[in-house]
Scaffold this active site. Structure first.
Site, PDB file in Angstrom:
ATOM      1  N   ARG A   1      -2.513   7.769  11.724  1.00 44.71           N
ATOM      2  CA  ARG A   1      -2.580   9.156  11.223  1.00 44.71           C
ATOM      3  C   ARG A   1      -3.536   9.986  12.073  1.00 44.71           C
ATOM      4  NH1 ARG A   1      -2.620   8.656   4.622  1.00 44.71           N
ATOM      5  NH2 ARG A   1      -0.752   7.376   4.544  1.00 44.71           N
TER       6      ARG A   1
ATOM      7  N   ASP B   1       2.517   0.496  -5.194  1.00 44.60           N
ATOM      8  CA  ASP B   1       1.227   0.611  -4.501  1.00 44.60           C
ATOM      9  C   ASP B   1       0.308   1.678  -5.090  1.00 44.60           C
ATOM     10  OD1 ASP B   1       2.593   2.838  -3.677  1.00 44.60           O
ATOM     11  OD2 ASP B   1       2.161   2.597  -1.549  1.00 44.60           O
ATOM     12  N   GLU B   2       0.523   2.038  -6.356  1.00 44.71           N
ATOM     13  CA  GLU B   2      -0.325   3.038  -6.996  1.00 44.71           C
ATOM     14  C   GLU B   2      -0.726   2.569  -8.396  1.00 44.71           C
ATOM     15  OE1 GLU B   2       1.052   7.340  -5.445  1.00 44.71           O
ATOM     16  OE2 GLU B   2       2.548   6.262  -6.651  1.00 44.71           O
TER      17      GLU B   2
END
Length: 113
Positions: free
Chosen positions: A42, A105-106
């Site tokens: 990123r 994934d949360e």
């Protein structure tokens, strides 16, 4: 670890390379989309859903890791298991917290007294 990396969708035409003996998911030449981006990538301007060709222009040292595959389909078992381990650590560290798994994934954690 520490290298700019992305997770790409399963691509039957991608060539597998091995960086470590146990790693058979690092690929070169994938034509499929990027579905997850490391913080290192990123920082170099790589984004989700960017084409691999564009991402490689942004970050030539990019490492592509393919989603595991079983029976010609994406196998998300390792991600589900890792998410379950994270939830378990949260439960051990905050036994009175309300913890709700939102997705693979949360997690939502309510720490209010």
């Amino acid at each position: 670890k520490g290298k700019p990396s992305v997770v790409v969708q399963y691509d039957t035409t991608a060539r597998t390379v091995r960086i470590l003996p146990e790693d058979d998911r690092v690929v070169t030449g994938s034509k499929n989309g990027i579905i997850a981006v490391s913080y290192e990538a990123r920082a170099k301007g790589v984004k989700r859903f960017m084409s691999v060709a564009d991402a490689m222009k942004q970050c030539p040292e990019l490492v592509m890791v393919q989603v595991p595959v079983r029976n010609s389909k994406a196998d998300l078992t390792i991600y589900r298991e890792a998410g379950s381990r994270v939830v378990e650590v949260l439960r051990q560290g905050a036994p009175l917290a309300l913890i709700e798994r939102a997705s693979i994934d949360e997690v939502f954690v309510d720490l209010t007294p």
